[in-house]
Design an enzyme around this catalytic site. Structure first.
Site, PDB file in Angstrom:
ATOM      1  N   ASP A 102       0.850  -1.193   0.000  1.00 52.31           N
ATOM      2  CA  ASP A 102       0.000   0.000   0.000  1.00 52.31           C
ATOM      3  C   ASP A 102       0.887   1.245   0.000  1.00 52.31           C
ATOM      4  OD1 ASP A 102      -3.204   0.587   0.963  1.00 52.31           O
ATOM      5  OD2 ASP A 102      -1.762   2.236   1.096  1.00 52.31           O
ATOM      6  N   ILE A 103       0.484   2.224  -0.783  1.00 56.24           N
ATOM      7  CA  ILE A 103       1.299   3.432  -0.930  1.00 56.24           C
ATOM      8  C   ILE A 103       1.261   4.301   0.338  1.00 56.24           C
ATOM      9  CG2 ILE A 103      -0.431   5.007  -1.938  1.00 56.24           C
ATOM     10  CD1 ILE A 103       1.657   5.576  -4.154  1.00 56.24           C
ATOM     11  N   ASN A 124     -13.002  -3.143   2.308  1.00 56.41           N
ATOM     12  CA  ASN A 124     -14.060  -2.133   2.308  1.00 56.41           C
ATOM     13  C   ASN A 124     -14.968  -2.335   1.108  1.00 56.41           C
ATOM     14  OD1 ASN A 124     -13.076  -0.683   4.619  1.00 56.41           O
ATOM     15  ND2 ASN A 124     -11.426   0.098   3.326  1.00 56.41           N
ATOM     16  N   GLU A 138     -12.314   3.354  -1.522  1.00 55.60           N
ATOM     17  CA  GLU A 138     -11.775   4.365  -2.439  1.00 55.60           C
ATOM     18  C   GLU A 138     -11.544   3.800  -3.829  1.00 55.60           C
ATOM     19  OE1 GLU A 138      -8.128   5.848  -0.787  1.00 55.60           O
ATOM     20  OE2 GLU A 138      -9.105   6.522   1.055  1.00 55.60           O
ATOM     21  N   VAL A 139     -11.064   2.573  -3.896  1.00 55.45           N
ATOM     22  CA  VAL A 139     -10.685   2.006  -5.193  1.00 55.45           C
ATOM     23  C   VAL A 139     -11.669   0.880  -5.543  1.00 55.45           C
ATOM     24  CG1 VAL A 139      -8.870   0.896  -6.523  1.00 55.45           C
ATOM     25  CG2 VAL A 139      -8.262   2.555  -4.741  1.00 55.45           C
ATOM     26  N   HIS A 155     -10.326  -5.636  -3.239  1.00 62.77           N
ATOM     27  CA  HIS A 155      -9.015  -5.832  -2.626  1.00 62.77           C
ATOM     28  C   HIS A 155      -9.164  -6.115  -1.148  1.00 62.77           C
ATOM     29  CE1 HIS A 155      -9.995  -1.519  -2.468  1.00 62.77           C
ATOM     30  NE2 HIS A 155      -9.335  -1.477  -1.332  1.00 62.77           N
ATOM     31  N   HIS A 186      -6.924  -5.600   2.378  1.00 62.65           N
ATOM     32  CA  HIS A 186      -5.751  -5.030   3.053  1.00 62.65           C
ATOM     33  C   HIS A 186      -5.239  -6.098   4.020  1.00 62.65           C
ATOM     34  CE1 HIS A 186      -6.745  -0.650   2.155  1.00 62.65           C
ATOM     35  NE2 HIS A 186      -7.931  -1.211   1.956  1.00 62.65           N
TER      36      HIS A 186
HETATM   37  P1  AMP Z   1      -9.877   1.355   0.087  1.00 59.86           P
HETATM   38  O1  AMP Z   1     -10.371   2.515   0.912  1.00 59.86           O
HETATM   39  O2  AMP Z   1     -10.121   0.042   0.786  1.00 59.86           O
HETATM   40  O3  AMP Z   1     -10.416   1.385  -1.321  1.00 59.86           O
HETATM   41  O4  AMP Z   1      -8.307   1.498   0.067  1.00 59.86           O
HETATM   42  C1  AMP Z   1      -7.568   1.862  -1.059  1.00 59.86           C
HETATM   43  C2  AMP Z   1      -6.099   1.789  -0.669  1.00 59.86           C
HETATM   44  O5  AMP Z   1      -5.339   1.877  -1.856  1.00 59.86           O
HETATM   45  C3  AMP Z   1      -5.615   2.883   0.270  1.00 59.86           C
HETATM   46  O6  AMP Z   1      -5.057   2.291   1.450  1.00 59.86           O
HETATM   47  C4  AMP Z   1      -4.517   3.594  -0.544  1.00 59.86           C
HETATM   48  O7  AMP Z   1      -3.413   4.006   0.247  1.00 59.86           O
HETATM   49  C5  AMP Z   1      -4.122   2.527  -1.548  1.00 59.86           C
HETATM   50  N1  AMP Z   1      -3.553   3.011  -2.800  1.00 59.86           N
HETATM   51  C6  AMP Z   1      -4.024   3.994  -3.598  1.00 59.86           C
HETATM   52  N2  AMP Z   1      -3.232   4.148  -4.678  1.00 59.86           N
HETATM   53  C7  AMP Z   1      -2.250   3.225  -4.566  1.00 59.86           C
HETATM   54  C8  AMP Z   1      -1.127   2.865  -5.365  1.00 59.86           C
HETATM   55  N3  AMP Z   1      -0.844   3.517  -6.515  1.00 59.86           N
HETATM   56  N4  AMP Z   1      -0.328   1.865  -4.932  1.00 59.86           N
HETATM   57  C9  AMP Z   1      -0.583   1.226  -3.792  1.00 59.86           C
HETATM   58  N5  AMP Z   1      -1.639   1.507  -2.995  1.00 59.86           N
HETATM   59  C10 AMP Z   1      -2.450   2.499  -3.366  1.00 59.86           C
END
Ligand code: AMP
Length: 120
Positions: free
Chosen positions: A33-34, A91, A99-100, A104, A106
């Protein structure tokens, strides 16, 4: 919700954006994770196009689901964080602040994480 390829994890999957890769096979990709919330914070994604856990559990094949969760366990084991413990978070949707929109998990560990869901 339909899958939209315009998301960062899909771009990582197709190599358009780089990542710090931890593991890859024909079903699964894992990378750091970034913005880590623990000493070890890994994102694990299936290669199939699923929006969230809800979508994956409802529409993933038995093979995809089996391969995914067995691989999460293998990654944790390979990283050496199984003995002391780790936390999995996934999530789904707006109440969870997803967010994404590519499913996925974590994988967090490598240190005591406290009783709350994630370290602030
Ligand atoms: P979520 O809220 O579960 O969708 O979490 C999305 C996660 O993706 C967050 O913890 C971000 O820090 C992570 N994230 C976003 N962009 C990147 C990236 N380019 N590489 C790795 N992790 C990322």
């Amino acid at each position: 919700m339909d899958y939209n390829e315009n998301n960062i994890f899909y771009k990582i999957l197709i190599g358009e954006i780089s990542c710090q890769k931890v593991y890859e096979d024909s079903n699964v990709l894992a990378f750091y994770d970034i913005h880590p919330k623990a000493l070890q914070h890994i994102i694990v994604i299936p290669k199939g196009r699923y929006v969230s856990f809800d979508d994956f559990a409802a529409h993933g094949t038995d093979h995809e689901i089996n391969a995914f969760f067995r691989t999460v366990q293998k990654i944790a084991n390979d990283l050496g964080i199984s003995t002391d413990g780790y936390r999995l978070i996934s999530n789904h949707g707006k109440n969870a602040n997803q967010e994404v929109p590519h499913f996925h998990v974590h994988l967090l560990g490598g240190e005591p994480l406290g009783r709350k869901l994630v370290k602030e």
